[in-house]
Design a protein around this motif. Structure first.
Motif, PDB file in Angstrom:
ATOM      1  N   GLU A  60       0.858  -1.186   0.000  1.00 58.46           N
ATOM      2  CA  GLU A  60       0.000   0.000   0.000  1.00 58.46           C
ATOM      3  C   GLU A  60       0.892   1.233   0.000  1.00 58.46           C
ATOM      4  O   GLU A  60       1.954   1.244   0.612  1.00 58.46           O
ATOM      5  CB  GLU A  60      -0.900   0.023   1.247  1.00 58.46           C
ATOM      6  N   GLY A  61       0.460   2.265  -0.683  1.00 62.05           N
ATOM      7  CA  GLY A  61       1.230   3.502  -0.754  1.00 62.05           C
ATOM      8  C   GLY A  61       2.126   3.570  -1.975  1.00 62.05           C
ATOM      9  O   GLY A  61       2.615   4.639  -2.342  1.00 62.05           O
ATOM     10  N   THR A  62       2.347   2.423  -2.638  1.00 60.29           N
ATOM     11  CA  THR A  62       3.125   2.408  -3.874  1.00 60.29           C
ATOM     12  C   THR A  62       2.341   3.174  -4.927  1.00 60.29           C
ATOM     13  O   THR A  62       1.149   2.942  -5.098  1.00 60.29           O
ATOM     14  CB  THR A  62       3.353   0.955  -4.359  1.00 60.29           C
ATOM     15  N   THR A  63       2.976   4.099  -5.625  1.00 59.92           N
ATOM     16  CA  THR A  63       2.282   4.862  -6.665  1.00 59.92           C
ATOM     17  C   THR A  63       2.704   4.440  -8.069  1.00 59.92           C
ATOM     18  O   THR A  63       1.940   4.583  -9.013  1.00 59.92           O
ATOM     19  CB  THR A  63       2.511   6.381  -6.509  1.00 59.92           C
ATOM     20  N   THR A  64       3.923   3.930  -8.196  1.00 62.82           N
ATOM     21  CA  THR A  64       4.451   3.536  -9.498  1.00 62.82           C
ATOM     22  C   THR A  64       5.155   2.197  -9.361  1.00 62.82           C
ATOM     23  O   THR A  64       5.945   2.001  -8.433  1.00 62.82           O
ATOM     24  CB  THR A  64       5.450   4.589 -10.021  1.00 62.82           C
TER      25      THR A  64
END
Length: 135
Positions: free
Chosen positions: A14-18
């Motif tokens: 969670e929190g990964t954007t790319t």
């Protein structure tokens, strides 16, 4: 951080954007999400992509030869060049209409794929001509 479970499933944090990957020729340099996560991507059979991800960059899933299915969440707007190249076990792909950019060869060399589903923009609508199956 948890790794790949006994069934070959991996939850992208969670929190990964790319999601970023290195090209197989090793000349791309730069970041590699899989290395950051400490995951051997060759063992991943299924993956959960969290809603925080907005971009799947080039070569992100190269080397995931055991990956069997992927559902791309509505948060993702772009899929990079060769993102899923060589995912030879990938049998089903589900893409939301939020994806507005798919670069060349994003789904190259995934011979097992029999269903490629593009979601209608209105989730309540019946899926008419948005399911593509291999003959």
């Amino acid at each position: 951080m948890a790794g790949v479970d006994a069934n070959g499933h991996f939850n992208i944090p969670e929190g990964t954007t790319t999601i970023v990957g290195r090209n197989p020729w090793g000349d791309g340099g730069g970041a590699d999400s899989w290395a950051e996560w400490g995951v051997d991507k060759t063992t991943v059979r299924s993956v959960t992509i969290p809603a925080s991800v907005t971009s799947i960059r080039g070569h992100a899933f190269v080397g995931c030869g055991s990956l069997a299915a992927v559902s791309i969440p509505t948060s993702v707007t772009s899929i990079g060049e060769c993102a899923f190249q060589g995912c030879s076990s990938l049998a089903a792909v589900s893409i939301s209409t939020s994806v507005t950019s798919i670069e060349p060869d994003a789904f190259e060399e995934f011979s097992a794929c029999t269903t490629f589903f593009v979601h209608p923009s209105d989730a309540r609508a019946a899926p008419p001509a948005n399911v593509y199956k291999k003959p």
